[in-house]
Design a protein around this motif. Structure first.
Motif, PDB file in Angstrom:
ATOM      1  N   GLN A 423     -44.598  42.932   4.776  1.00  0.00           N
ATOM      2  CA  GLN A 423     -44.250  42.286   3.512  1.00  0.00           C
ATOM      3  C   GLN A 423     -44.051  43.301   2.400  1.00  0.00           C
ATOM      4  O   GLN A 423     -43.064  43.247   1.662  1.00  0.00           O
ATOM      5  CB  GLN A 423     -45.333  41.269   3.139  1.00  0.00           C
ATOM      6  N   ILE A 424     -44.984  44.242   2.264  1.00  0.00           N
ATOM      7  CA  ILE A 424     -44.880  45.230   1.192  1.00  0.00           C
ATOM      8  C   ILE A 424     -43.732  46.194   1.457  1.00  0.00           C
ATOM      9  O   ILE A 424     -42.949  46.529   0.557  1.00  0.00           O
ATOM     10  CB  ILE A 424     -46.209  45.991   1.028  1.00  0.00           C
ATOM     11  N   SER A 425     -43.616  46.662   2.694  1.00  0.00           N
ATOM     12  CA  SER A 425     -42.530  47.590   3.031  1.00  0.00           C
ATOM     13  C   SER A 425     -41.175  46.929   2.840  1.00  0.00           C
ATOM     14  O   SER A 425     -40.237  47.545   2.303  1.00  0.00           O
ATOM     15  CB  SER A 425     -42.676  48.071   4.476  1.00  0.00           C
ATOM     16  N   ALA A 426     -41.059  45.682   3.279  1.00  0.00           N
ATOM     17  CA  ALA A 426     -39.783  44.982   3.146  1.00  0.00           C
ATOM     18  C   ALA A 426     -39.398  44.839   1.680  1.00  0.00           C
ATOM     19  O   ALA A 426     -38.234  45.056   1.305  1.00  0.00           O
ATOM     20  CB  ALA A 426     -39.860  43.616   3.811  1.00  0.00           C
ATOM     21  N   ALA A 427     -40.356  44.464   0.835  1.00  0.00           N
ATOM     22  CA  ALA A 427     -40.058  44.304  -0.590  1.00  0.00           C
ATOM     23  C   ALA A 427     -39.653  45.635  -1.219  1.00  0.00           C
ATOM     24  O   ALA A 427     -38.699  45.704  -2.007  1.00  0.00           O
ATOM     25  CB  ALA A 427     -41.267  43.718  -1.314  1.00  0.00           C
ATOM     26  N   ALA A 428     -40.362  46.702  -0.870  1.00  0.00           N
ATOM     27  CA  ALA A 428     -40.033  48.016  -1.426  1.00  0.00           C
ATOM     28  C   ALA A 428     -38.654  48.469  -0.975  1.00  0.00           C
ATOM     29  O   ALA A 428     -37.862  49.001  -1.770  1.00  0.00           O
ATOM     30  CB  ALA A 428     -41.099  49.031  -1.015  1.00  0.00           C
ATOM     31  N   ILE A 429     -38.337  48.259   0.296  1.00  0.00           N
ATOM     32  CA  ILE A 429     -37.031  48.676   0.816  1.00  0.00           C
ATOM     33  C   ILE A 429     -35.915  47.823   0.218  1.00  0.00           C
ATOM     34  O   ILE A 429     -34.859  48.330  -0.173  1.00  0.00           O
ATOM     35  CB  ILE A 429     -37.037  48.607   2.354  1.00  0.00           C
ATOM     36  N   LYS A 430     -36.145  46.518   0.103  1.00  0.00           N
ATOM     37  CA  LYS A 430     -35.135  45.657  -0.521  1.00  0.00           C
ATOM     38  C   LYS A 430     -34.876  46.064  -1.966  1.00  0.00           C
ATOM     39  O   LYS A 430     -33.735  45.983  -2.444  1.00  0.00           O
ATOM     40  CB  LYS A 430     -35.587  44.196  -0.476  1.00  0.00           C
ATOM     41  N   SER A 431     -35.942  46.473  -2.681  1.00  0.00           N
ATOM     42  CA  SER A 431     -35.771  46.883  -4.076  1.00  0.00           C
ATOM     43  C   SER A 431     -34.898  48.123  -4.186  1.00  0.00           C
ATOM     44  O   SER A 431     -34.329  48.388  -5.245  1.00  0.00           O
ATOM     45  CB  SER A 431     -37.134  47.152  -4.729  1.00  0.00           C
ATOM     46  N   GLY A 432     -34.794  48.876  -3.102  1.00  0.00           N
ATOM     47  CA  GLY A 432     -33.886  50.016  -3.083  1.00  0.00           C
ATOM     48  C   GLY A 432     -32.492  49.659  -2.631  1.00  0.00           C
ATOM     49  O   GLY A 432     -31.501  50.035  -3.264  1.00  0.00           O
ATOM     50  N   VAL A 433     -32.386  48.909  -1.540  1.00  0.00           N
ATOM     51  CA  VAL A 433     -31.057  48.635  -0.980  1.00  0.00           C
ATOM     52  C   VAL A 433     -30.244  47.702  -1.869  1.00  0.00           C
ATOM     53  O   VAL A 433     -29.010  47.757  -1.853  1.00  0.00           O
ATOM     54  CB  VAL A 433     -31.150  48.055   0.453  1.00  0.00           C
ATOM     55  N   ILE A 434     -30.905  46.865  -2.673  1.00  0.00           N
ATOM     56  CA  ILE A 434     -30.156  45.941  -3.522  1.00  0.00           C
ATOM     57  C   ILE A 434     -29.358  46.689  -4.586  1.00  0.00           C
ATOM     58  O   ILE A 434     -28.347  46.194  -5.088  1.00  0.00           O
ATOM     59  CB  ILE A 434     -31.109  44.905  -4.165  1.00  0.00           C
ATOM     60  N   PHE A 435     -29.784  47.918  -4.905  1.00  0.00           N
ATOM     61  CA  PHE A 435     -29.036  48.751  -5.844  1.00  0.00           C
ATOM     62  C   PHE A 435     -28.178  49.799  -5.133  1.00  0.00           C
ATOM     63  O   PHE A 435     -27.483  50.574  -5.785  1.00  0.00           O
ATOM     64  CB  PHE A 435     -30.007  49.459  -6.797  1.00  0.00           C
ATOM     65  N   ARG A 436     -28.228  49.820  -3.809  1.00  0.00           N
ATOM     66  CA  ARG A 436     -27.477  50.807  -3.023  1.00  0.00           C
ATOM     67  C   ARG A 436     -26.736  50.117  -1.875  1.00  0.00           C
ATOM     68  O   ARG A 436     -26.841  50.512  -0.726  1.00  0.00           O
ATOM     69  CB  ARG A 436     -28.423  51.873  -2.479  1.00  0.00           C
ATOM     70  N   LEU A 437     -25.993  49.092  -2.185  1.00  0.00           N
ATOM     71  CA  LEU A 437     -25.303  48.326  -1.157  1.00  0.00           C
ATOM     72  C   LEU A 437     -24.235  49.141  -0.442  1.00  0.00           C
ATOM     73  O   LEU A 437     -23.787  48.762   0.645  1.00  0.00           O
ATOM     74  CB  LEU A 437     -24.675  47.074  -1.776  1.00  0.00           C
ATOM     75  N   ASP A 438     -23.826  50.251  -1.042  1.00  0.00           N
ATOM     76  CA  ASP A 438     -22.798  51.087  -0.434  1.00  0.00           C
ATOM     77  C   ASP A 438     -23.357  52.043   0.609  1.00  0.00           C
ATOM     78  O   ASP A 438     -22.583  52.697   1.320  1.00  0.00           O
ATOM     79  CB  ASP A 438     -22.081  51.900  -1.512  1.00  0.00           C
ATOM     80  N   ARG A 439     -24.675  52.126   0.746  1.00  0.00           N
ATOM     81  CA  ARG A 439     -25.280  53.052   1.709  1.00  0.00           C
ATOM     82  C   ARG A 439     -25.559  52.301   3.002  1.00  0.00           C
ATOM     83  O   ARG A 439     -26.345  51.345   3.023  1.00  0.00           O
ATOM     84  CB  ARG A 439     -26.587  53.635   1.151  1.00  0.00           C
ATOM     85  N   GLN A 440     -24.932  52.738   4.110  1.00  0.00           N
ATOM     86  CA  GLN A 440     -25.056  52.035   5.386  1.00  0.00           C
ATOM     87  C   GLN A 440     -25.233  53.041   6.511  1.00  0.00           C
ATOM     88  O   GLN A 440     -24.586  54.086   6.522  1.00  0.00           O
ATOM     89  CB  GLN A 440     -23.808  51.193   5.672  1.00  0.00           C
ATOM     90  N   LYS A 441     -26.090  52.678   7.468  1.00  0.00           N
ATOM     91  CA  LYS A 441     -26.280  53.536   8.638  1.00  0.00           C
ATOM     92  C   LYS A 441     -26.796  52.676   9.783  1.00  0.00           C
ATOM     93  O   LYS A 441     -27.773  51.943   9.622  1.00  0.00           O
ATOM     94  CB  LYS A 441     -27.277  54.658   8.344  1.00  0.00           C
ATOM     95  N   TRP A 442     -26.127  52.747  10.945  1.00  0.00           N
ATOM     96  CA  TRP A 442     -26.576  52.036  12.135  1.00  0.00           C
ATOM     97  C   TRP A 442     -27.404  52.985  12.979  1.00  0.00           C
ATOM     98  O   TRP A 442     -27.282  54.199  12.892  1.00  0.00           O
ATOM     99  CB  TRP A 442     -25.356  51.516  12.918  1.00  0.00           C
ATOM    100  N   THR A 443     -28.268  52.433  13.834  1.00  0.00           N
ATOM    101  CA  THR A 443     -29.190  53.263  14.608  1.00  0.00           C
ATOM    102  C   THR A 443     -28.468  54.133  15.623  1.00  0.00           C
ATOM    103  O   THR A 443     -28.755  55.312  15.767  1.00  0.00           O
ATOM    104  CB  THR A 443     -30.214  52.367  15.332  1.00  0.00           C
ATOM    105  N   ARG A 444     -27.513  53.557  16.370  1.00  0.00           N
ATOM    106  CA  ARG A 444     -26.805  54.321  17.397  1.00  0.00           C
ATOM    107  C   ARG A 444     -25.414  54.737  16.962  1.00  0.00           C
ATOM    108  O   ARG A 444     -24.912  55.765  17.343  1.00  0.00           O
ATOM    109  CB  ARG A 444     -26.709  53.507  18.700  1.00  0.00           C
ATOM    110  N   GLN A 445     -24.768  53.895  16.178  1.00  0.00           N
ATOM    111  CA  GLN A 445     -23.368  54.107  15.840  1.00  0.00           C
ATOM    112  C   GLN A 445     -23.241  55.031  14.627  1.00  0.00           C
ATOM    113  O   GLN A 445     -24.001  54.929  13.674  1.00  0.00           O
ATOM    114  CB  GLN A 445     -22.739  52.743  15.514  1.00  0.00           C
ATOM    115  N   ALA A 446     -22.287  55.942  14.652  1.00  0.00           N
ATOM    116  CA  ALA A 446     -22.125  56.913  13.566  1.00  0.00           C
ATOM    117  C   ALA A 446     -21.409  56.264  12.391  1.00  0.00           C
ATOM    118  O   ALA A 446     -20.214  56.423  12.176  1.00  0.00           O
ATOM    119  CB  ALA A 446     -21.319  58.114  14.059  1.00  0.00           C
ATOM    120  N   THR A 447     -22.179  55.493  11.594  1.00  0.00           N
ATOM    121  CA  THR A 447     -21.580  54.785  10.463  1.00  0.00           C
ATOM    122  C   THR A 447     -21.988  55.373   9.125  1.00  0.00           C
ATOM    123  O   THR A 447     -21.573  54.889   8.095  1.00  0.00           O
ATOM    124  CB  THR A 447     -22.026  53.308  10.478  1.00  0.00           C
TER     125      THR A 447
END
Length: 486
Positions: A423-447
């Motif tokens: 819960q805490i990690s998800a909220a902290a990470i969401k608070s970052g990604v919501i302002f960085r929607l242009d940053r994307q990375k897949w686990t296996r795929q070179a995105t």
């Protein structure tokens, strides 16, 4: 049992450590924590209640009606399986395609399998296995499509166009399968009847996971799927789930081969007022979900049908692995969140709309509690920490106990701390990604974007950091006021 007893004993000890005099000093902070907790857990109670109604009452009736309508049809559905395989171990590929071939053989209306692969070795494994299992059977057709490794979205779009040439009808179904997920052998018989309802455009199912190496990582995934069972069931009561899981979902075949559906999967993008045009690299399941949601189709959930995914820990450490996965998951969620909200409650249903809005609200309500505790401990009385720990231990234990009822009851004692961590990690990470929607990375795929960092890109990243800091600052200021620190 010993672990549960030790946990409860620690809870009692922490509770008694906080004296009544200390409690009076901490009353503003405890009020904030209690008020937020009341809001969050009343929302959870609503979802638990809805999930119970769906599983025990609504779903059995829906299934019975769907199966009656399906039996009255002149013929069974043809099943199309679309599978993407990329950088997956050969042993997993063999298990996955074995399950698909067996499920295809059980499809009464026949089946067509399109396997999208990059490596020639995967192609040989798949074709050899098909020959051994299917032999001369004419009811199942296999198409192995060798593609360049330009990304999963391109692979899906190409496979959908291949299937579109087969001219599927509205009575047929298309099963999206990830290359690391095994499908149930009876998936066609269990899923196809629901598409007799013309309003149903897609469905997804329960999930299980196999993680052989790391028990902590495995428990974290099992807890997530336990939560998923409850939340998906709650949303399905309103006719619209919040995601079509990429590991395995079923879509009406004529919709999945619609040119605009394929276009959305391959070239999905949003225009952001600050970040400009953002083309989606990951999150194809969010694109398919939004296409169906925006066109008014219902998407339901089968709680008694389960796929099995073979998950591997992407990095060496548990926390690092959890963080990298959550960044991808929540980035996909937040990139679609605003445009889903813009559809409005009248179009997608009030409960669905509010649930999408809550994806944003929960970021700040979840972070407010720890901020209140840390501020109170620093400025007023450190005894707030054992009081808060007792609150967390109690509420998460009860939460896990209720969740476990949706999977037969019982849970390992590691679940409550894992729940709080999530819960805490998800909220902290969401608070970052919501302002960085242009940053994307897949686990296996070179995105991950690798373009040189120009002055414009540097400024964009700096403004993202500044806006996140400003949002967290306003949140902290509000908490300070509510706890009488200011």
């Amino acid at each position: 049992m010993i672990g549960h007893l030790a946990y409860l004993a620690a809870l009692v000890a922490l509770t008694t450590a906080v004296t009544s005099q200390a409690t009076s000093n901490l009353s503003p902070a405890l009020f904030v924590i209690g008020a937020i907790g009341l809001w969050r857990y009343s929302w959870a109670a609503v979802n638990f209640g809805r999930a119970a109604v769906y599983i025990l009452w609504a779903y059995p009736r829906q299934r019975a009606g769907a199966e009656r309508a399906y039996a009255a049809r002149s013929g069974p559905a043809h099943a199309y399986f679309m599978v993407t395989t990329y950088k997956i171990e050969a042993s997993i590929t063999t298990r996955v395609y074995r399950s698909i071939f067996l499920a295809a053989a059980r499809s009464e209306g026949g089946a067509t399998i399109v396997a999208s692969v990059v490596d020639e070795a995967d192609s040989r494994i798949i074709q050899d296995l098909f020959e051994r299992l299917q032999g001369g059977s004419g009811s199942v057709k296999l198409i192995v499509d060798r593609i360049p490794g330009t990304g999963k979205r391109d692979a899906i779009a190409r496979s959908l166009r291949l299937i579109g040439r087969e001219a599927p009808s509205r009575r047929d179904v298309l099963i999206f399968v990830d290359g690391d997920s095994c499908v149930p052998v009876d998936i066609v018989a269990r899923a196809a009847p629901f598409f007799t309802n013309p309003r149903v455009g897609a469905l997804t199912t329960d999930e299980g996971v196999e993680i052989p190496d790391d028990p902590l990582f495995r428990n974290w995934f099992n807890l997530r799927f336990m939560q998923r069972q409850a939340m998906m069931s709650s949303m399905a009561l309103g006719g619209r789930v919040l995601t079509l899981t990429g590991r395995m979902s079923v879509v009406r075949a004529d919709l999945a081969t619609d040119p605009s559906f394929i276009q959305q999967v391959q070239y999905d993008r949003i225009d952001h007022w600050r970040l400009g045009e953002i083309r989606f690299l990951t999150g194809d399941d969010k694109s398919t979900w939004f296409w169906l949601l925006s066109r008014g189709y219902h998407m339901t959930y089968l709680p008694d049908v389960s796929s099995i995914s073979m998950e591997t820990q992407p990095l060496d450490g548990f926390c690092e692995s959890a963080f990298v996965l959550m960044r991808r998951w929540f980035g996909n969620m937040m990139r679609t969140n605003a445009r889903a909200l813009s559809l409005g409650p009248g179009r997608i249903g009030a409960f669905t709309w509010w649930s999408i809005l809550d994806q944003r609200l929960s970021i700040w309500t979840t972070l407010a509690g720890p901020i209140a505790v840390l501020a109170t401990a620093f400025f007023i009385d450190p005894l707030v920490i054992p009081a808060y720990c007792a609150w967390v231990m109690f509420t998460r234990y009860v939460f896990c106990a209720v969740l476990s009822l949706f999977r037969g009851g019982g849970f390992p004692i590691i679940y409550p701390p894992l729940l709080y961590f999530s819960q805490i990690s998800a909220a902290a990470i969401k608070s970052g990604v919501i302002f960085r929607l242009d940053r994307q990375k897949w686990t296996r795929q070179a995105t991950k974007q690798t373009a040189p960092v120009s002055a414009a890109i540097w400024l964009r990243h700096a403004t993202s950091t500044g806006m996140q800091a400003l949002a967290l600052g306003w949140l902290a200021l509000g908490v300070f006021v509510m706890t009488d620190i200011l």
